[in-house]
Design a protein around this motif. Structure first.
Motif, mmCIF file in Angstrom:
data_model
loop_
_atom_site.group_PDB
_atom_site.id
_atom_site.type_symbol
_atom_site.label_atom_id
_atom_site.label_comp_id
_atom_site.label_asym_id
_atom_site.label_seq_id
_atom_site.Cartn_x
_atom_site.Cartn_y
_atom_site.Cartn_z
ATOM 1 N N ASP A 22 0.778 -1.229 0.000
ATOM 2 C CA ASP A 22 0.000 0.000 0.000
ATOM 3 C C ASP A 22 0.815 1.286 0.000
ATOM 4 O OD1 ASP A 22 -2.417 -1.452 0.021
ATOM 5 O OD2 ASP A 22 -2.171 -1.794 2.177
ATOM 6 N N SER A 23 2.124 1.189 0.114
ATOM 7 C CA SER A 23 2.940 2.399 0.087
ATOM 8 C C SER A 23 4.254 2.116 -0.635
ATOM 9 C CB SER A 23 3.206 2.911 1.506
ATOM 10 O OG SER A 23 3.920 1.949 2.242
ATOM 11 N N VAL A 24 4.942 3.166 -0.980
ATOM 12 C CA VAL A 24 6.228 3.052 -1.651
ATOM 13 C C VAL A 24 7.307 2.904 -0.575
ATOM 14 C CG1 VAL A 24 7.895 4.166 -3.177
ATOM 15 C CG2 VAL A 24 5.444 4.413 -3.600
ATOM 16 N N ASP A 26 11.329 2.666 0.058
ATOM 17 C CA ASP A 26 12.626 2.978 -0.550
ATOM 18 C C ASP A 26 13.505 1.728 -0.475
ATOM 19 O OD1 ASP A 26 15.199 3.823 -1.207
ATOM 20 O OD2 ASP A 26 15.011 5.705 -0.113
ATOM 21 N N GLU A 56 12.042 1.006 -15.402
ATOM 22 C CA GLU A 56 11.637 2.270 -16.015
ATOM 23 C C GLU A 56 12.566 2.686 -17.153
ATOM 24 O OE1 GLU A 56 9.297 6.045 -14.459
ATOM 25 O OE2 GLU A 56 11.061 5.569 -13.270
ATOM 26 N N LEU A 62 9.724 -0.834 -11.082
ATOM 27 C CA LEU A 62 8.366 -0.363 -10.807
ATOM 28 C C LEU A 62 7.393 -1.494 -10.529
ATOM 29 C CD1 LEU A 62 8.066 2.327 -13.599
ATOM 30 C CD2 LEU A 62 8.750 2.645 -11.210
ATOM 31 N N ARG A 89 4.472 -0.856 -8.033
ATOM 32 C CA ARG A 89 4.706 0.169 -7.015
ATOM 33 C C ARG A 89 3.448 1.008 -6.804
ATOM 34 N NH1 ARG A 89 9.846 4.009 -7.633
ATOM 35 N NH2 ARG A 89 8.240 5.487 -8.244
ATOM 36 N N ALA A 90 3.116 1.259 -5.554
ATOM 37 C CA ALA A 90 1.847 1.906 -5.185
ATOM 38 C C ALA A 90 1.612 3.222 -5.915
ATOM 39 C CB ALA A 90 1.799 2.113 -3.671
ATOM 40 N N ASP A 91 2.644 4.019 -6.123
ATOM 41 C CA ASP A 91 2.467 5.319 -6.768
ATOM 42 C C ASP A 91 2.400 5.251 -8.284
ATOM 43 O OD1 ASP A 91 5.159 4.672 -7.096
ATOM 44 O OD2 ASP A 91 5.855 6.728 -6.822
ATOM 45 N N ARG A 92 2.497 4.046 -8.837
ATOM 46 C CA ARG A 92 2.459 3.894 -10.297
ATOM 47 C C ARG A 92 1.284 3.032 -10.763
ATOM 48 N NH1 ARG A 92 7.283 5.722 -12.696
ATOM 49 N NH2 ARG A 92 6.125 5.426 -14.616
ATOM 50 N N ARG A 93 0.389 2.690 -9.861
ATOM 51 C CA ARG A 93 -0.769 1.874 -10.228
ATOM 52 C C ARG A 93 -1.781 2.702 -11.008
ATOM 53 N NH1 ARG A 93 -1.054 -0.627 -4.420
ATOM 54 N NH2 ARG A 93 0.793 -1.926 -4.586
#
Length: 148
Positions: A22-24, A26, A56, A62, A89-93
């Motif tokens: 649910d989160s990115v 690092d 990427e 990703l 990755r959560a921010d790329r869904r």
């Protein structure tokens, strides 16, 4: 975007993807211990297993999945492929990366001569289930797991 087999260099990013859906996370903060390293090396050395990543283009991972090829007597001795640990990755869904990653895995399986691709998914992952259905996967079986 590049869809490729993971290398040892990708291990922190893959572990980061698997550690929190649910989160990115690092990759530099992930502890890649001996157990992860040993498991990666076993997968990497096995011709019937591969971890596929979305790169990427600059080495940034990703998404990932594990693809396992299973020989068997069912389906008249035809090989099947099992897809597991699918993550984007959560921010790329929502941008189609999961669809492209799965399509890449299906193409790999087809190219190897597999006649069936199967996967399991946690019952809570409803968005993933919609994606799988849109790609033609059918809910044909119930899965069972026994933690040892």
């Amino acid at each position: 975007m590049i869809f490729r087999t993971a290398t040892r260099r990708d291990l922190p990013a893959v572990v980061a993807l698997l550690s929190d859906e649910d989160s990115v996370v690092d990759p530099r903060t992930v502890d890649v211990d001996e157990a992860y390293t040993r498991a990666f090396e076993a997968v990497d050395a096995d011709a019937r297993n591969e971890i596929v990543v979305i790169d990427e283009g600059d080495g940034t991972v990703l998404g990932c999945l594990q693809l396992t090829y299973i020989p068997g007597l069912g389906r008249h001795g035809q090989e099947r492929a099992l897809i597991e640990a699918v993550r984007v990755r959560a921010d790329r869904r929502g941008a189609g990366l999961g669809r492209r990653l799965l399509t890449s895995a299906i193409d790999r399986a087809r190219g190897r001569g597999c006649t069936l691709v199967q996967l399991t998914s946690n019952k809570r992952r409803e968005e993933a289930h919609r994606l799988y259905g849109s790609l033609g996967f059918a809910r044909s079986h119930d899965g069972f797991k026994l933690t040892l």
